[in-house]
Design an enzyme around this catalytic site. Structure first.
Site, PDB file in Angstrom:
ATOM      1  CD  GLU A 128      80.151 -69.656 -60.355  1.00 27.91           C
ATOM      2  OE1 GLU A 128      81.302 -70.105 -60.308  1.00 27.91           O
ATOM      3  OE2 GLU A 128      79.620 -69.259 -61.410  1.00 27.91           O
ATOM      4  NE  ARG A 166      81.851-101.662 -68.996  1.00 27.13           N
ATOM      5  CZ  ARG A 166      82.853-102.312 -69.563  1.00 27.13           C
ATOM      6  NH1 ARG A 166      84.076-102.180 -69.082  1.00 27.13           N
ATOM      7  NH2 ARG A 166      82.663-103.098 -70.608  1.00 27.13           N
ATOM      8  CG  ASP A 181      87.275-103.186 -71.158  1.00 25.10           C
ATOM      9  OD1 ASP A 181      87.032-103.673 -72.273  1.00 25.10           O
ATOM     10  OD2 ASP A 181      86.435-103.074 -70.250  1.00 25.10           O
TER      11      ASP A 181
HETATM   12  N1  SAM Z   1      82.811 -72.909 -60.462  1.00 25.83           N
HETATM   13  C1  SAM Z   1      83.259 -74.272 -60.429  1.00 25.83           C
HETATM   14  C2  SAM Z   1      84.745 -74.291 -60.727  1.00 25.83           C
HETATM   15  O1  SAM Z   1      85.209 -73.488 -61.524  1.00 25.83           O
HETATM   16  O2  SAM Z   1      85.453 -75.154 -60.194  1.00 25.83           O
HETATM   17  C3  SAM Z   1      82.530 -75.114 -61.452  1.00 25.83           C
HETATM   18  C4  SAM Z   1      81.088 -75.320 -61.097  1.00 25.83           C
HETATM   19  S1  SAM Z   1      80.242 -76.332 -62.264  1.00 25.83           S
HETATM   20  C5  SAM Z   1      79.434 -75.160 -63.289  1.00 25.83           C
HETATM   21  C6  SAM Z   1      78.896 -76.977 -61.310  1.00 25.83           C
HETATM   22  C7  SAM Z   1      79.107 -78.378 -60.782  1.00 25.83           C
HETATM   23  O3  SAM Z   1      79.270 -79.288 -61.847  1.00 25.83           O
HETATM   24  C8  SAM Z   1      80.318 -78.583 -59.912  1.00 25.83           C
HETATM   25  O4  SAM Z   1      80.086 -78.199 -58.576  1.00 25.83           O
HETATM   26  C9  SAM Z   1      80.544 -80.083 -60.029  1.00 25.83           C
HETATM   27  O5  SAM Z   1      79.737 -80.818 -59.121  1.00 25.83           O
HETATM   28  C10 SAM Z   1      80.069 -80.372 -61.436  1.00 25.83           C
HETATM   29  N2  SAM Z   1      81.165 -80.519 -62.397  1.00 25.83           N
HETATM   30  C11 SAM Z   1      81.432 -79.683 -63.428  1.00 25.83           C
HETATM   31  N3  SAM Z   1      82.484 -80.103 -64.139  1.00 25.83           N
HETATM   32  C12 SAM Z   1      82.902 -81.249 -63.562  1.00 25.83           C
HETATM   33  C13 SAM Z   1      83.961 -82.167 -63.837  1.00 25.83           C
HETATM   34  N4  SAM Z   1      84.812 -81.983 -64.839  1.00 25.83           N
HETATM   35  N5  SAM Z   1      84.086 -83.258 -63.033  1.00 25.83           N
HETATM   36  C14 SAM Z   1      83.251 -83.453 -62.001  1.00 25.83           C
HETATM   37  N6  SAM Z   1      82.242 -82.610 -61.688  1.00 25.83           N
HETATM   38  C15 SAM Z   1      82.057 -81.522 -62.448  1.00 25.83           C
END
Ligand code: SAM
Length: 255
Positions: A128, A166, A181
């Protein structure tokens, strides 16, 4: 540039970091990537890194103690000096970045901003997400790679390492390679062609074979403007446009 990545799955990084530009940047000593296994900083006998959420509900939450211990230990260790051209305007304060879908959106401008640091620390969440006290008292920045939810922060961390690496001086053979780019100038890049000059009856635009560099540059600029108008007109509002650009866009009915 040094990247410190905090993760429960360090093994995920071997493929993407073991090939192509990131691999070469490490070989050249321009980039150093340290993978920190958060589980190694858990102190209880089961090495627990997550627990159930206070208040109930499904899913698990990453515990704060191992994350604080891992990041603080890395911050105490002095990173070795990096090889490569001297960098001016480098910021000494190292951002501690939490990857989260709730963070500011990662763009080319953010990549450029992050490339001005000597060191970036990236925390990958799972489940989560992380205990809120990590966000409140440890991290200095929160970054999202887009408006969707991934299973963990590892792929977002790879995205940031790739986009930033990069941009570092000396990493790409041609120092001007990144300047045109897409998104670097606020526009999408022009179309590219290579040999053969005619493929299945489809010819390369004649101007590109003319050897007239000024005309080629003009054609490419107009291509970039046309593509941006067709695909991402929102970008034109903040792009730096010359009077000639505006005149060309007007011929395409852009106001
Ligand atoms: N419950 C969280 C929420 O709704 O904000 C999402 C948790 S996600 C399943 C698990 C982890 O994936 C997050 O803590 C984050 O580190 C990473 N993560 C998921 N989507 C991301 C995104 N779009 N950008 C950056 N990190 C992401």
């Amino acid at each position: 540039m040094r990247f410190d990545i905090f993760t429960l799955f360090p093994e995920m990084f071997a493929g993407p970091f073991g090939a192509s530009i990131i691999h070469r940047a490490q070989e050249m000593g321009r980039v150093q990537i340290a993978l920190h296994d958060i589980r190694a900083y858990a102190t209880d006998k089961h090495r627990m890194t997550d627990d159930t959420p206070y208040g109930g509900g499904g899913g698990m939450v990453m515990k704060p103690e191992p994350i604080f211990a891992a990041v603080e230990s890395a911050l105490r260790a002095e990173p070795p000096a990096m090889a490569g051209p001297a960098r001016t305007g480098v910021s000494l304060q190292s951002p501690v970045i939490l990857l989260t879908p709730q963070g500011r959106r990662f763009t080319q401008a953010v990549a450029q901003e992050l490339a001005a640091h000597e060191r970036l620390l990236l925390i990958c969440g799972r489940y989560e997400g992380v205990d809120e006290r990590v966000r409140e008292h440890l991290v200095t920045d929160e970054v999202s790679v887009g408006d969707y939810v991934l299973s963990g922060g590892e792929i977002p961390a790879m995205v940031i390492v790739d986009a930033v690496t990069r941009l570092l001086p000396g990493v790409l053979g041609d120092p001007a390679a990144t300047s045109n780019d897409s998104h670097a100038t606020g526009l999408l890049e022009y179309a590219h062609y290579t040999r053969p000059p005619v493929f299945r009856g489809w010819a390369v635009p004649e101007i590109l074979l003319s050897g007239n560099h000024a005309e080629i540059a003009r054609w490419r600029r107009q291509q970039a403007l046309r593509r941006t108008l067709e695909r991402r007109p929102d970008l034109l509002k903040s792009a730096e446009l010359t009077p000639a650009d505006r005149a060309f866009l007007e011929t395409l009915s852009y106001k």
